[in-house]
Design a protein around this motif. Sequence first.
Motif, PDB file in Angstrom:
ATOM      1  N   ARG A  23      45.916  41.980  91.222  1.00 51.05           N
ATOM      2  CA  ARG A  23      47.004  41.170  91.760  1.00 51.05           C
ATOM      3  C   ARG A  23      48.271  42.009  91.786  1.00 51.05           C
ATOM      4  NH1 ARG A  23      50.877  37.117  90.356  1.00 51.05           N
ATOM      5  NH2 ARG A  23      50.875  35.417  91.884  1.00 51.05           N
ATOM      6  N   MET A  24      48.908  42.046  92.941  1.00 47.52           N
ATOM      7  CA  MET A  24      50.116  42.854  93.120  1.00 47.52           C
ATOM      8  C   MET A  24      51.274  41.932  93.471  1.00 47.52           C
ATOM      9  SD  MET A  24      48.263  45.741  95.463  1.00 47.52           S
ATOM     10  CE  MET A  24      47.187  44.529  96.246  1.00 47.52           C
ATOM     11  N   THR A  25      52.430  42.208  92.855  1.00 44.26           N
ATOM     12  CA  THR A  25      53.634  41.425  93.133  1.00 44.26           C
ATOM     13  C   THR A  25      54.825  42.356  93.310  1.00 44.26           C
ATOM     14  OG1 THR A  25      54.175  41.185  90.784  1.00 44.26           O
ATOM     15  CG2 THR A  25      52.795  39.462  91.756  1.00 44.26           C
ATOM     16  N   PRO A  26      55.816  41.934  94.066  1.00 40.88           N
ATOM     17  CA  PRO A  26      56.985  42.799  94.283  1.00 40.88           C
ATOM     18  C   PRO A  26      57.785  43.033  93.017  1.00 40.88           C
ATOM     19  CG  PRO A  26      57.299  40.660  95.332  1.00 40.88           C
ATOM     20  CD  PRO A  26      55.893  40.695  94.836  1.00 40.88           C
ATOM     21  N   ASP A  27      57.691  42.141  92.048  1.00 39.95           N
ATOM     22  CA  ASP A  27      58.448  42.292  90.804  1.00 39.95           C
ATOM     23  C   ASP A  27      57.806  43.288  89.843  1.00 39.95           C
ATOM     24  OD1 ASP A  27      60.178  40.384  91.749  1.00 39.95           O
ATOM     25  OD2 ASP A  27      59.131  38.731  90.759  1.00 39.95           O
ATOM     26  N   ASP A  28      56.492  43.504  89.991  1.00 42.53           N
ATOM     27  CA  ASP A  28      55.779  44.439  89.113  1.00 42.53           C
ATOM     28  C   ASP A  28      55.645  45.770  89.859  1.00 42.53           C
ATOM     29  OD1 ASP A  28      54.101  45.898  87.521  1.00 42.53           O
ATOM     30  OD2 ASP A  28      52.521  44.362  87.413  1.00 42.53           O
ATOM     31  N   HIS A  29      56.533  46.697  89.553  1.00 46.50           N
ATOM     32  CA  HIS A  29      56.585  47.953  90.302  1.00 46.50           C
ATOM     33  C   HIS A  29      55.367  48.841  90.074  1.00 46.50           C
ATOM     34  CE1 HIS A  29      60.563  47.102  91.795  1.00 46.50           C
ATOM     35  NE2 HIS A  29      60.918  46.737  90.578  1.00 46.50           N
ATOM     36  N   ASP A  30      54.603  48.588  89.020  1.00 44.87           N
ATOM     37  CA  ASP A  30      53.391  49.368  88.766  1.00 44.87           C
ATOM     38  C   ASP A  30      52.145  48.724  89.366  1.00 44.87           C
ATOM     39  OD1 ASP A  30      54.836  51.256  87.329  1.00 44.87           O
ATOM     40  OD2 ASP A  30      54.630  50.123  85.453  1.00 44.87           O
ATOM     41  N   SER A  31      52.317  47.613  90.059  1.00 47.12           N
ATOM     42  CA  SER A  31      51.157  46.881  90.563  1.00 47.12           C
ATOM     43  C   SER A  31      50.601  47.458  91.860  1.00 47.12           C
ATOM     44  CB  SER A  31      51.530  45.408  90.795  1.00 47.12           C
ATOM     45  OG  SER A  31      52.427  45.269  91.898  1.00 47.12           O
ATOM     46  N   GLY A  32      51.357  48.324  92.535  1.00 51.98           N
ATOM     47  CA  GLY A  32      50.903  48.868  93.806  1.00 51.98           C
ATOM     48  C   GLY A  32      51.420  48.093  95.001  1.00 51.98           C
ATOM     49  N   TRP A  33      52.284  47.134  94.769  1.00 52.86           N
ATOM     50  CA  TRP A  33      52.810  46.268  95.830  1.00 52.86           C
ATOM     51  C   TRP A  33      53.340  47.062  97.025  1.00 52.86           C
ATOM     52  CZ3 TRP A  33      53.016  41.365  97.393  1.00 52.86           C
ATOM     53  CH2 TRP A  33      54.000  40.991  98.301  1.00 52.86           C
ATOM     54  N   HIS A  34      54.096  48.109  96.770  1.00 49.92           N
ATOM     55  CA  HIS A  34      54.763  48.837  97.853  1.00 49.92           C
ATOM     56  C   HIS A  34      53.836  49.793  98.607  1.00 49.92           C
ATOM     57  CE1 HIS A  34      58.581  47.101  96.780  1.00 49.92           C
ATOM     58  NE2 HIS A  34      58.336  47.409  95.517  1.00 49.92           N
ATOM     59  N   GLU A  35      52.620  50.000  98.100  1.00 48.02           N
ATOM     60  CA  GLU A  35      51.670  50.873  98.791  1.00 48.02           C
ATOM     61  C   GLU A  35      50.402  50.120  99.175  1.00 48.02           C
ATOM     62  OE1 GLU A  35      51.229  54.110  96.034  1.00 48.02           O
ATOM     63  OE2 GLU A  35      52.885  55.189  96.961  1.00 48.02           O
ATOM     64  N   ARG A  36      50.428  48.813  99.076  1.00 44.44           N
ATOM     65  CA  ARG A  36      49.261  48.023  99.456  1.00 44.44           C
ATOM     66  C   ARG A  36      49.114  48.061 100.981  1.00 44.44           C
ATOM     67  NH1 ARG A  36      53.366  44.779 100.038  1.00 44.44           N
ATOM     68  NH2 ARG A  36      53.236  42.944 101.370  1.00 44.44           N
ATOM     69  N   VAL A  37      47.914  47.735 101.425  1.00 44.62           N
ATOM     70  CA  VAL A  37      47.658  47.682 102.863  1.00 44.62           C
ATOM     71  C   VAL A  37      47.011  46.350 103.189  1.00 44.62           C
ATOM     72  CG1 VAL A  37      46.258  48.627 104.736  1.00 44.62           C
ATOM     73  CG2 VAL A  37      47.434  50.158 103.168  1.00 44.62           C
ATOM     74  N   SER A  38      47.537  45.702 104.195  1.00 46.58           N
ATOM     75  CA  SER A  38      46.958  44.461 104.682  1.00 46.58           C
ATOM     76  C   SER A  38      46.738  44.607 106.177  1.00 46.58           C
ATOM     77  CB  SER A  38      47.902  43.269 104.445  1.00 46.58           C
ATOM     78  OG  SER A  38      48.103  43.058 103.063  1.00 46.58           O
ATOM     79  N   LEU A  39      45.573  44.176 106.627  1.00 47.01           N
ATOM     80  CA  LEU A  39      45.329  44.176 108.068  1.00 47.01           C
ATOM     81  C   LEU A  39      44.693  42.868 108.468  1.00 47.01           C
ATOM     82  CD1 LEU A  39      42.126  44.668 108.978  1.00 47.01           C
ATOM     83  CD2 LEU A  39      42.614  46.910 108.061  1.00 47.01           C
ATOM     84  N   SER A  40      44.925  42.512 109.707  1.00 50.49           N
ATOM     85  CA  SER A  40      44.389  41.275 110.238  1.00 50.49           C
ATOM     86  C   SER A  40      44.262  41.428 111.744  1.00 50.49           C
ATOM     87  CB  SER A  40      45.339  40.119 109.892  1.00 50.49           C
ATOM     88  OG  SER A  40      44.830  38.908 110.395  1.00 50.49           O
ATOM     89  N   LEU A  41      43.126  41.042 112.261  1.00 49.92           N
ATOM     90  CA  LEU A  41      42.914  41.119 113.705  1.00 49.92           C
ATOM     91  C   LEU A  41      41.936  40.033 114.127  1.00 49.92           C
ATOM     92  CD1 LEU A  41      39.914  42.665 114.464  1.00 49.92           C
ATOM     93  CD2 LEU A  41      41.113  44.400 113.123  1.00 49.92           C
ATOM     94  N   TRP A  42      41.937  39.774 115.406  1.00 48.56           N
ATOM     95  CA  TRP A  42      41.003  38.819 115.982  1.00 48.56           C
ATOM     96  C   TRP A  42      40.017  39.582 116.845  1.00 48.56           C
ATOM     97  CZ3 TRP A  42      41.040  33.808 114.531  1.00 48.56           C
ATOM     98  CH2 TRP A  42      42.193  33.320 113.905  1.00 48.56           C
ATOM     99  N   GLY A  43      38.723  39.331 116.640  1.00 48.47           N
ATOM    100  CA  GLY A  43      37.712  39.966 117.467  1.00 48.47           C
ATOM    101  C   GLY A  43      37.806  39.444 118.896  1.00 48.47           C
TER     102      GLY A  43
END
Length: 112
Positions: A23-43
């Motif tokens: 679980r990553m949150t913007p308040d936890d700087h060690d969580s990976g929040w700022h380097e996470r990747v999210s993608l979403s697309l429709w086939g």
Amino acid sequence: MLEYENKTVQEVVACTCDRCQKRMTPDDHDSGWHERVSLSLWGGFGSIFGDGNKVSLDLCPQCLRDTLGAWLRITPPEPDGLAYQERLRSEWDGREADRPRPPRGPAGSDDA
Ligand SMILES: [Zn+2]
């Protein structure tokens, strides 16, 4: 004169990696929040994911590196960053010998 109305806006406050469940949150700087990747697309029509299906993914930085690291284009701030990228590719090559490989070097310099 401008007129305004109040609106309700949704903001992402947490992200859970689909691979490792971190679980990553913007308040936890060690969580990976700022380097996470999210993608979403429709086939689309004839999509390999199925016509009209939604495809989405959230990954923490560690899982991004472990799954797609060999294909990431990492622009190094220092000269040794290139060595880091080559090490990632070597690790990938050793683990997944039957998987497609990322291109190596400039076009026309294929070492095959
Ligand atoms: Zn993860």
